[in-house]
Write a protein that holds these residues in place. Structure first.
Motif, short mmCIF file in Angstrom:
data_model
loop_
_atom_site.label_atom_id
_atom_site.label_comp_id
_atom_site.label_asym_id
_atom_site.label_seq_id
_atom_site.Cartn_x
_atom_site.Cartn_y
_atom_site.Cartn_z
N LEU A 12 72.34 25.41 57.58
CA LEU A 12 72.39 25.74 59.00
C LEU A 12 73.82 25.98 59.48
O LEU A 12 74.10 26.96 60.18
N ILE A 13 74.73 25.10 59.10
CA ILE A 13 76.12 25.24 59.55
C ILE A 13 76.78 26.45 58.94
O ILE A 13 77.48 27.21 59.63
N SER A 14 76.57 26.69 57.65
CA SER A 14 77.19 27.87 57.03
C SER A 14 76.59 29.16 57.57
O SER A 14 77.30 30.16 57.70
N GLY A 15 75.31 29.15 57.91
CA GLY A 15 74.71 30.33 58.52
C GLY A 15 75.32 30.64 59.87
O GLY A 15 75.61 31.80 60.20
N ALA A 16 75.54 29.60 60.67
CA ALA A 16 76.16 29.80 61.98
C ALA A 16 77.60 30.29 61.84
O ALA A 16 78.03 31.20 62.54
N ILE A 17 78.35 29.68 60.94
CA ILE A 17 79.74 30.09 60.73
C ILE A 17 79.81 31.53 60.23
O ILE A 17 80.62 32.33 60.72
N SER A 18 78.97 31.86 59.26
CA SER A 18 78.96 33.22 58.73
C SER A 18 78.58 34.25 59.79
O SER A 18 79.19 35.32 59.87
N TYR A 19 77.58 33.91 60.59
CA TYR A 19 77.14 34.84 61.62
C TYR A 19 78.25 35.09 62.65
O TYR A 19 78.53 36.23 63.02
N SER A 23 80.23 38.68 62.99
CA SER A 23 80.09 39.43 64.24
C SER A 23 81.45 39.64 64.91
O SER A 23 81.67 40.67 65.54
N MET A 24 82.35 38.67 64.76
CA MET A 24 83.70 38.85 65.31
C MET A 24 84.46 39.92 64.54
O MET A 24 85.27 40.64 65.13
N GLY A 25 84.19 40.03 63.26
CA GLY A 25 84.89 41.03 62.44
C GLY A 25 84.21 42.38 62.45
O GLY A 25 84.74 43.34 61.88
N GLY A 26 83.04 42.50 63.04
CA GLY A 26 82.34 43.77 63.09
C GLY A 26 81.66 44.13 61.78
O GLY A 26 81.32 45.28 61.56
#
Length: 57
Positions: A12-19, A23-26
């Motif tokens: 869950l935490i890695s999914g949130a961090i990755s997302y 998204s910030m990097g486009g």
């Protein structure tokens, strides 16, 4: 049971961090990269919990 919960929270935490970071990097979100990060988090938690942070009375 604690290993299952550690893996669950790592996913869950890695999914949130990755997302958020992709998204910030486009960049597009890639689930496999998130699962690899979850594996790294899980191994780190297992090593810290069982090896480094033990109570020695």
């Amino acid at each position: 049971m604690r290993y299952i919960l550690a893996i669950f929270w790592a996913v869950l935490i890695s999914g949130a961090i990755s997302y958020v970071l992709t998204s910030m990097g486009g960049e597009p979100f890639v689930l496999m990269d998130s699962l690899i990060l979850a594996g790294i988090f899980s191994v780190a938690v297992f090593l810290l919990g069982d090896g480094v942070l033990t109570d020695k009375n």
